[in-house]
Design an enzyme around this catalytic site. Structure first.
Site, mmCIF file in Angstrom:
data_model
loop_
_atom_site.group_PDB
_atom_site.id
_atom_site.type_symbol
_atom_site.label_atom_id
_atom_site.label_comp_id
_atom_site.label_asym_id
_atom_site.label_seq_id
_atom_site.Cartn_x
_atom_site.Cartn_y
_atom_site.Cartn_z
ATOM 1 N N CYS A 2 -5.102 2.138 -3.428
ATOM 2 C CA CYS A 2 -4.803 0.895 -4.010
ATOM 3 C C CYS A 2 -3.313 0.633 -3.699
ATOM 4 O O CYS A 2 -2.461 1.518 -3.315
ATOM 5 C CB CYS A 2 -5.250 1.088 -5.399
ATOM 6 S SG CYS A 2 -6.988 1.366 -5.816
ATOM 7 N N GLY A 28 -5.494 -2.236 -0.109
ATOM 8 C CA GLY A 28 -6.845 -2.363 -0.769
ATOM 9 C C GLY A 28 -7.242 -3.895 -0.443
ATOM 10 O O GLY A 28 -6.339 -4.731 -0.783
ATOM 11 N N ASN A 104 -2.376 3.007 -9.365
ATOM 12 C CA ASN A 104 -2.818 3.371 -7.779
ATOM 13 C C ASN A 104 -2.857 4.907 -7.949
ATOM 14 O O ASN A 104 -1.939 5.821 -8.197
ATOM 15 C CB ASN A 104 -1.555 2.856 -7.039
ATOM 16 C CG ASN A 104 -2.020 3.702 -5.783
ATOM 17 O OD1 ASN A 104 -0.886 3.650 -4.952
ATOM 18 N ND2 ASN A 104 -2.909 3.893 -5.207
ATOM 19 N N GLY A 105 -3.951 5.323 -7.826
ATOM 20 C CA GLY A 105 -4.273 6.783 -7.557
ATOM 21 C C GLY A 105 -5.589 7.187 -8.152
ATOM 22 O O GLY A 105 -6.515 6.495 -8.473
ATOM 23 N N TYR A 259 -0.977 7.705 8.184
ATOM 24 C CA TYR A 259 -1.988 6.651 8.282
ATOM 25 C C TYR A 259 -1.694 5.435 7.455
ATOM 26 O O TYR A 259 -1.668 4.261 7.863
ATOM 27 C CB TYR A 259 -3.269 7.408 8.219
ATOM 28 C CG TYR A 259 -4.535 6.144 8.068
ATOM 29 C CD1 TYR A 259 -4.757 5.701 9.078
ATOM 30 C CD2 TYR A 259 -5.121 5.620 6.800
ATOM 31 C CE1 TYR A 259 -5.803 4.613 9.293
ATOM 32 C CE2 TYR A 259 -5.882 4.730 6.817
ATOM 33 C CZ TYR A 259 -6.399 4.040 8.187
ATOM 34 O OH TYR A 259 -7.556 3.203 8.069
#
Ligand code: SF4
Length: 476
Positions: A2, A28, A104-105, A259
């Site tokens: 996210c 996201g 986020n996580g 990535y």
């Protein structure tokens, strides 16, 4: 995976946050949302399924105005796909006060902590999302009869209890907090924005985002990354305060460099595009057995592998070509939760240049192999277009483990490196040769290799869920 964004004390904060979120849309694409603190002290939240431009329309932003705002773009790594799991979460505290939080996580001990809050404290959850868990833990430490910790200490206590990855933003009353897990798994940066309204004196504010690339769109200046375990407090008419730095050994996610992050981001002290170029150059240095020639072309599986392929071609002194054309209106295949959608997406996403591949030897560079299904189709596509050889080069070591810290890798049994040797994988891909970046080569490229998580290549996890069973991938 996210992304989060926030801005403090800037008129039109909702528009800046929408722009920041748009810049990190790649993190996201399923849902997004925004919480705004209005001048009257209330907090308004709007969130829905869809892309930033679809959800945070001008009409919605006009109805959610304020000087402080936080926002989130979601890709589900845990929890189901529905609007209730989108963020930010607004959590009612006693005495009518409200906090809004986004994160986020992934939290590894999510179930254990949630059960504790539900059974022992009677909390009612409205989602199965970690952002809500973090908010309710803070609420518990801040308001439970036994603790009643000041909010800063409640955040620190929560930070200490959670095992996993979280980069979070919180609005509470007229204050904003930015905090990060003690290992710094996910990227998190702070910026500085100066603006001047018509007829006004210049003013300034602070902004936050998952990636530094976001600051360009709003004209903000990159200041620094948050430290692992840091808690920052922002109050009106006061300088930014570092409340605490509850750091442990850093475990920055190496996959962000390989990535996930945009090439124009600087994360964990490393330039993403330069790291990818160096990866490509290292792969080329190991490839003395592929002779140069006019028929040799180096190309990427676009877009995350572009800089790896450029680095490879430059080192090899071979031509870099854009033989595959990507349709940008199809989402990232890795980011599409269902396999059916992923398969359909590959066909829609890439198309070979007509006539380009005839009698070519192709070095096809990709960032990683997870299941291998996408890459297999691309190799078939290139050979079907006339290539006489396809040599696959991978800009990461073999992925043998799932991620529990916020990247949506599939279960271990679905990872091709857990089921096949390198030679079996080459055969499955129908490639003429296959080579990965080796772990020591990769670590050599990082300024501080000991500060990175490489668990999905090595099984060296710091936290694992209760169901985790360690297995060994087949040897090479
Ligand atoms: S397990 Fe892999 S993807 Fe997950 S945080 Fe570690 S390096 Fe990143």
């Amino acid at each position: 995976m996210c992304g989060i964004a926030g801005i403090f004390n800037v008129p039109g904060a909702e528009r800046y946050v929408a722009d920041l979120l748009f810049s990190i849309q790649h993190r996201g694409q399923e849902s997004c949302g925004i919480s705004v603190r209005r001048d009257n002290g209330s907090v308004l939240t709007y969130k829905n399924m869809g892309l930033v431009k679809q959800v945070l329309t001008l009409d919605i932003l006009d109805r959610h105005t304020g000087k402080t705002a936080i926002g989130h773009v979601r890709y589900p790594t845990a929890g189901s796909s529905n609007a209730l799991n989108s963020q930010p979460h607004t959590i009612e505290l006693v005495q009518g006060s409200v906090m809004s939080i986004c994160s986020n996580g992934d939290i590894v001990n999510y179930s254990e902590l949630r059960q504790k809050l539900e059974k022992e404290q009677g909390f009612v959850f409205t989602s199965d999302n970690d952002g809500e868990l973090i908010g309710r833990l803070i609420a518990y430490h801040h308001h439970s009869a036994s603790e009643r910790l000041p909010i800063e200490q409640a955040i620190a206590a929560t930070q200490n209890e959670l095992k996993g990855a979280f980069s979070a933003l919180l609005i509470y009353r007229d204050t904003m907090y930015a905090f990060r897990d003690p290992h710094g798994f996910r990227p998190y940066v702070m910026g500085h924005l100066t603006w001047q309204g018509v007829g006004e004196m210049p003013s300034e504010g602070t902004c936050f985002a998952s990636e530094s690339c976001a600051f360009g769109i709003i004209g903000a200046r990159f200041v620094r990354e948050l430290k692992p375990g840091e808690i920052l407090k922002l109050e009106k008419n006061r300088p930014l305060t570092v409340v605490a730095v509850n750091a442990k050994q850093p475990r920055h996610c190496v996959f962000e460099l390989i990535y996930f992050s945009r090439p124009d981001t600087i994360t964990f002290g490393e330039s993403v595009y330069r790291t990818r170029q160096h990866i490509g150059a290292t792969l080329a240095q190991r490839d003395g057995d592929i002779p140069n020639g006019d028929d040799l072309t180096v190309m990427a599986v676009p877009d995350s592998s572009n800089f790896v392929a450029l680095g490879y071609a430059a080192e090899k002194k071979a031509s870099f070509d854009m033989g595959l054309i990507r349709n940008h209106y199809v989402g990232r295949t890795f980011l599409r939760p269902l396999q059916d959608a992923r398969d359909e997406g590959v066909k829609q996403k890439f198309n070979p240049l007509p006539g380009f591949f005839t009698d070519k030897r192709v070095v096809l560079v990709d960032d990683s192999i997870v299941r291998g299904t996408t890459l297999r189709k691309i190799v078939r596509m290139i050979k079907g277009a006339g290539a006489k050889e396809v040599h696959v080069r991978i800009g990461s070591p073999r992925v043998i483990g799932s991620c529990f810290y916020g990247i949506d890798t599939p279960t271990r049994s679905e990872l091709i490196a857990n089921n096949k040797t390198v030679e079996e994988t080459r055969d499955y891909l129908n490639a003429d040769s296959l080579r990965y970046l080796e772990i020591p080569d990769f670590q050599h490229l990082l300024k501080k290799p000991g500060d990175f998580c490489t668990a999905c290549f090595s099984n060296d996890y710091i936290y694992v869920p209760p169901s985790f069973v360690k297995t060994n991938a087949p040897g090479c």
